[in-house]
Scaffold this active site. Structure first.
Site, PDB file in Angstrom:
ATOM      1  N   HIS A   1      -6.062   3.235  -4.356  1.00 56.85           N
ATOM      2  CA  HIS A   1      -5.958   3.493  -2.916  1.00 56.85           C
ATOM      3  C   HIS A   1      -6.266   4.965  -2.629  1.00 56.85           C
ATOM      4  CE1 HIS A   1      -4.875   1.953   0.992  1.00 56.85           C
ATOM      5  NE2 HIS A   1      -3.789   2.702   1.130  1.00 56.85           N
TER       6      HIS A   1
ATOM      7  N   HIS B   1       3.665  -2.143   3.202  1.00 53.96           N
ATOM      8  CA  HIS B   1       3.559  -0.769   2.706  1.00 53.96           C
ATOM      9  C   HIS B   1       4.870  -0.384   2.012  1.00 53.96           C
ATOM     10  CE1 HIS B   1       0.447  -1.025   5.753  1.00 53.96           C
ATOM     11  NE2 HIS B   1      -0.136   0.000   5.155  1.00 53.96           N
TER      12      HIS B   1
ATOM     13  N   HIS C   1      -4.837   9.443  -0.385  1.00 54.78           N
ATOM     14  CA  HIS C   1      -4.840   8.613   0.839  1.00 54.78           C
ATOM     15  C   HIS C   1      -5.857   9.165   1.849  1.00 54.78           C
ATOM     16  CE1 HIS C   1      -3.086   6.196   4.215  1.00 54.78           C
ATOM     17  NE2 HIS C   1      -2.895   5.351   3.208  1.00 54.78           N
TER      18      HIS C   1
ATOM     19  N   ASP D   1       0.819  -1.206   0.000  1.00 56.46           N
ATOM     20  CA  ASP D   1       0.000   0.000   0.000  1.00 56.46           C
ATOM     21  C   ASP D   1       0.857   1.262   0.000  1.00 56.46           C
ATOM     22  OD1 ASP D   1      -2.078  -1.774   0.279  1.00 56.46           O
ATOM     23  OD2 ASP D   1      -2.817  -0.957   2.173  1.00 56.46           O
ATOM     24  N   ASP D   2       0.290   2.327  -0.540  1.00 57.68           N
ATOM     25  CA  ASP D   2       0.723   3.716  -0.343  1.00 57.68           C
ATOM     26  C   ASP D   2       1.759   4.219  -1.338  1.00 57.68           C
ATOM     27  OD1 ASP D   2      -0.975   3.492   1.793  1.00 57.68           O
ATOM     28  OD2 ASP D   2       0.545   3.803   3.338  1.00 57.68           O
TER      29      ASP D   2
END
Length: 207
Positions: free
Chosen positions: A86, A174, A90, A35-36
């Site tokens: 995503h 992440h 964020h 993620d991210d």
């Protein structure tokens, strides 16, 4: 004792019943997710490790980062990994008006061509879930490595995955600045452990 931060309990999973928490574990597939990103400090090293280990994964990308680092995003796709949305910034769904949340996701979709979606922090309002389920396949996780936590060390990440992994597990890391140094050490160890146990790290299929 089960750590609910790492392995979500059933009452949490029931909040989003149509989301993917675990996938088909036939052939002992498991699913690494990140993620991210993409960010150069982390994603490039993750891609190098995945390439060296010959495994595929799924990257839930922040649209703003894709805009900043298109070459890294293109490398994710060229290396045969799958991607998911995503949000663009964020955004936290619980703290965002529905219209603004959906608009932010659609802005990200202009850069991220995927029907997979993961809400930041794994949280959203029931109304957001109902709407998004009609347009995306929502993907949560079976194991959260907590790699972003300042107190975590590489051995912690390895132990968390080893403690809870099962056929079909979706495992979340992440590819962020907070996690970068830990991932460079822990990710090869995790992949080796999974392979030694007969698991096959795979990308989440996009139907």
């Amino acid at each position: 004792m089960i750590d609910p931060r790492v392995h979500p309990p059933q009452f949490i999973r029931r909040l989003f019943p149509d989301a993917f928490w675990v996938l088909n574990g036939n052939n002992r597939n498991i699913y690494l997710t990140f993620d991210d990103g993409p960010v150069p400090e982390a994603t490039s090293a993750v891609l190098d490790i995945l390439s060296a280990e010959d495994v595929k994964a799924t990257f839930f990308c922040v649209g703003e980062n894709v805009h900043k680092y298109p070459a890294i995003y293109k490398r994710i796709l060229n290396n045969g990994h799958s991607t998911g949305n995503h949000t663009y910034n964020h955004l936290k769904g619980l703290k965002t008006r529905n219209a603004d949340f959906f608009q932010n996701i659609e802005k990200a979709s202009e850069l991220i061509d995927s029907r997979l979606f993961r809400p930041p922090h794994g949280l959203m309002k029931p109304s957001q879930y109902r709407y998004l389920s009609k347009h995306y396949q929502i993907v949560m996780w079976d194991i959260l490595t907590l790699d972003y936590a300042q107190s975590s060390i590489p051995d912690d990440l390895l132990n968390r995955v080893e403690s809870y992994v099962r056929p079909g597990s979706i495992i979340t890391f992440h590819d962020s600045i907070k996690s970068a140094d830990k991932l460079k050490t822990a990710l090869p160890l995790v992949i080796k452990m999974l392979k030694d146990k007969g698991f096959h790290p795979s990308a989440i299929p996009i139907s």
